[in-house]
Write a protein that holds these residues in place. Structure first.
Motif, short mmCIF file in Angstrom:
data_model
loop_
_atom_site.label_atom_id
_atom_site.label_comp_id
_atom_site.label_asym_id
_atom_site.label_seq_id
_atom_site.Cartn_x
_atom_site.Cartn_y
_atom_site.Cartn_z
N VAL A 115 0.84 -1.20 0.00
CA VAL A 115 0.00 0.00 0.00
C VAL A 115 0.88 1.24 0.00
CG1 VAL A 115 -1.75 1.28 1.32
CG2 VAL A 115 -1.83 -1.22 1.25
N LEU A 116 0.58 2.18 -0.89
CA LEU A 116 1.22 3.49 -0.87
C LEU A 116 0.42 4.38 0.07
CD1 LEU A 116 3.24 5.61 -1.85
CD2 LEU A 116 1.68 6.07 -3.77
N VAL A 117 1.03 4.80 1.17
CA VAL A 117 0.33 5.60 2.18
C VAL A 117 0.18 7.03 1.68
CG1 VAL A 117 0.30 6.37 4.59
CG2 VAL A 117 1.28 4.13 3.99
N GLU A 118 -1.08 7.45 1.51
CA GLU A 118 -1.40 8.76 0.94
C GLU A 118 -2.00 9.72 1.95
OE1 GLU A 118 -2.59 7.40 -3.54
OE2 GLU A 118 -4.08 7.10 -1.97
N ASP A 119 -2.47 9.21 3.09
CA ASP A 119 -3.12 10.06 4.07
C ASP A 119 -2.84 9.52 5.47
OD1 ASP A 119 -4.83 12.19 4.93
OD2 ASP A 119 -6.47 10.76 5.17
N GLU A 120 -2.71 10.43 6.41
CA GLU A 120 -2.48 10.07 7.80
C GLU A 120 -3.19 11.10 8.65
OE1 GLU A 120 1.59 8.40 8.78
OE2 GLU A 120 1.57 10.18 10.04
N ARG A 121 -4.05 10.63 9.56
CA ARG A 121 -4.80 11.56 10.41
C ARG A 121 -5.08 10.93 11.76
NH1 ARG A 121 -10.07 12.09 6.78
NH2 ARG A 121 -8.48 12.04 5.21
N THR A 122 -5.36 11.76 12.76
CA THR A 122 -5.69 11.28 14.09
C THR A 122 -7.20 11.21 14.23
OG1 THR A 122 -3.69 12.26 14.98
CG2 THR A 122 -5.39 11.69 16.56
N ILE A 123 -7.68 10.02 14.61
CA ILE A 123 -9.11 9.79 14.82
C ILE A 123 -9.27 9.13 16.19
CG2 ILE A 123 -11.18 8.60 13.99
CD1 ILE A 123 -9.94 8.69 11.18
N ASP A 124 -9.98 9.79 17.08
CA ASP A 124 -10.20 9.27 18.44
C ASP A 124 -8.90 8.85 19.11
OD1 ASP A 124 -12.97 9.65 18.16
OD2 ASP A 124 -13.25 7.64 17.33
N GLY A 125 -7.86 9.67 18.96
CA GLY A 125 -6.59 9.42 19.62
C GLY A 125 -5.67 8.43 18.93
N ALA A 126 -6.11 7.82 17.84
CA ALA A 126 -5.27 6.87 17.10
C ALA A 126 -4.88 7.49 15.76
CB ALA A 126 -6.02 5.57 16.87
N THR A 127 -3.66 7.21 15.31
CA THR A 127 -3.24 7.67 13.99
C THR A 127 -3.66 6.63 12.97
OG1 THR A 127 -1.35 8.79 14.96
CG2 THR A 127 -1.30 8.46 12.59
N VAL A 128 -4.47 7.06 12.02
CA VAL A 128 -5.02 6.18 10.99
C VAL A 128 -4.46 6.59 9.64
CG1 VAL A 128 -7.13 5.36 9.88
CG2 VAL A 128 -7.11 5.80 12.34
N CYS A 129 -3.95 5.62 8.91
CA CYS A 129 -3.41 5.85 7.57
C CYS A 129 -4.35 5.25 6.54
CB CYS A 129 -2.06 5.16 7.42
SG CYS A 129 -0.78 5.75 8.53
#
Length: 88
Positions: free
Chosen positions: A26-40
């Motif tokens: 997987v080419l990681v294109e997005d990374e954000r924090t959701i409910d305290g967890a970092t989701v890619c």
């Protein structure tokens, strides 16, 4: 039109299910924090959107295993000891 939409959803679900339980690059294109967890999220070479927890992976190619079909792609997890390399 309802029958065609239903058929399209069945075909899509079957296609996504083929990606479960196997290593996916997987080419990681997005990374954000959701409910305290970092989701890619990113895409496979055949354009399947994959969501997984991870941090500092933006722009990397990472091995993920698909665990479940989601409405917007596949939910998965980074493989233990997964290799990463900078995407181009």
């Amino acid at each position: 039109s309802k029958a065609l939409i239903g058929l399209g959803n069945e075909i899509r679900s079957a296609f996504l299910a083929e990606h479960l339980g196997i290593p996916l690059e997987v080419l990681v294109e997005d990374e954000r924090t959701i409910d305290g967890a970092t989701v890619c999220s990113g895409q496979t070479s055949d354009y399947v959107r994959v969501w997984f927890e991870g941090d500092g992976l933006l722009g990397e190619l990472i091995e993920v295993t698909g665990e479940r079909v989601r409405a917007d792609g596949i939910g998965g997890r980074v493989l233990a000891g997964a290799r990463t390399r900078r995407g181009s």
